[in-house]
Design a protein around this motif. Structure first.
Motif, PDB file in Angstrom:
ATOM      1  N   PRO A  59       0.825  -1.207   0.000  1.00 25.29           N
ATOM      2  CA  PRO A  59       0.000   0.000   0.000  1.00 25.29           C
ATOM      3  C   PRO A  59       0.862   1.261   0.000  1.00 25.29           C
ATOM      4  O   PRO A  59       1.996   1.260   0.492  1.00 25.29           O
ATOM      5  CB  PRO A  59      -0.800  -0.114   1.309  1.00 25.29           C
ATOM      6  N   GLY A  60       0.321   2.327  -0.550  1.00 23.79           N
ATOM      7  CA  GLY A  60       1.021   3.602  -0.527  1.00 23.79           C
ATOM      8  C   GLY A  60       1.041   4.285  -1.871  1.00 23.79           C
ATOM      9  O   GLY A  60       0.377   3.862  -2.821  1.00 23.79           O
ATOM     10  N   LEU A  61       1.833   5.332  -1.954  1.00 28.19           N
ATOM     11  CA  LEU A  61       1.882   6.176  -3.145  1.00 28.19           C
ATOM     12  C   LEU A  61       2.684   5.513  -4.256  1.00 28.19           C
ATOM     13  O   LEU A  61       3.766   4.972  -4.024  1.00 28.19           O
ATOM     14  CB  LEU A  61       2.514   7.524  -2.788  1.00 28.19           C
ATOM     15  N   VAL A  62       2.140   5.585  -5.452  1.00 30.05           N
ATOM     16  CA  VAL A  62       2.808   5.073  -6.652  1.00 30.05           C
ATOM     17  C   VAL A  62       2.869   6.217  -7.655  1.00 30.05           C
ATOM     18  O   VAL A  62       1.871   6.885  -7.910  1.00 30.05           O
ATOM     19  CB  VAL A  62       2.027   3.883  -7.246  1.00 30.05           C
ATOM     20  N   ARG A  63       4.033   6.442  -8.227  1.00 26.13           N
ATOM     21  CA  ARG A  63       4.216   7.545  -9.175  1.00 26.13           C
ATOM     22  C   ARG A  63       3.941   7.097 -10.603  1.00 26.13           C
ATOM     23  O   ARG A  63       4.252   5.972 -10.984  1.00 26.13           O
ATOM     24  CB  ARG A  63       5.635   8.107  -9.075  1.00 26.13           C
TER      25      ARG A  63
END
Length: 206
Positions: free
Chosen positions: A38-42
């Motif tokens: 989980p988390g931010l993906v660019r």
């Protein structure tokens, strides 16, 4: 209906967001963005972040899988975790789908062998090398597998599926709500229509 949309570093944002905007409006839709963790993906440019709500293992049996593409899909194609998740999730999914070069990720997992499918026009030969019947059609349905061509065609794929799942009236209502009424200022959206010199300039080197 749980809809799992795969995210990974370098993903093309519209590949994921186009299907999300259409399919998430279906009655009882429960979309979830999944990634290795989980988390931010660019995105491919690094300037836009998408948030993965769950890890792959948290969503083992989605009803519908969406695999977006990217200019470089080597990361997810070479990821054992992604391949294993796709194979396991596909075993119970009602629909398995892709946008653009996302079909290469499905093909790497062995899910499109012998099937008709599409991808971005740059990569049709690569898709065929996996034993896929590659076609330049905008949206291709082969059983439960629905693949879309380049980037913007993910909206068409989402509406196609919305019609199959919810019926024509539901799909038409979604189309109207998002005011999807393409009237582009140019007619250069495919290699068959674009000026030959632009096609040659943008075609990958052999």
């Amino acid at each position: 209906m749980q809809i799992a949309i795969l995210l990974y570093e370098g993903v093309t944002a519209l590949d994921a967001i186009g299907p999300y905007e259409t399919l998430s409006r279906l009655p009882d839709a429960r979309p979830v963005f999944v990634a290795d963790r989980p988390g931010l993906v660019r995105n491919e440019k690094g300037s836009l972040g998408l948030f993965a709500d769950a890890a792959l293992g948290d969503v083992p049996t989605p009803d519908l899988i969406v695999v977006p593409g990217a200019p470089d899909t080597s990361g997810p194609r070479e990821s054992a975790a992604v391949r294993d998740w796709l194979r396991a999730a596909d075993a119970t999914s009602t629909w398995t789908t892709s946008v653009c070069t996302g079909s290469l990720i499905l093909a790497e997992a062995g899910l499109l062998t012998g099937r008709r499918a599409t991808t971005h026009w740059h990569e049709l030969d690569v898709l065929a090398s996996y034993g896929v019947q590659a076609t330049g059609d905008r949206v291709v349905t082969d059983g439960k597998y629905v693949t879309a061509a380049g980037v913007s065609s993910g909206i068409d794929m989402g509406l196609t599926l919305a019609g199959r799942i919810g019926g024509d009236r539901v799909a038409q209502s979604i189309q109207l709500l998002i005011e999807y009424d393409p009237q582009p200022p140019y007619d250069a959206g495919s290699p068959q229509k674009a000026p030959a010199d632009i096609v040659a300039e943008l075609r990958p080197a052999a």
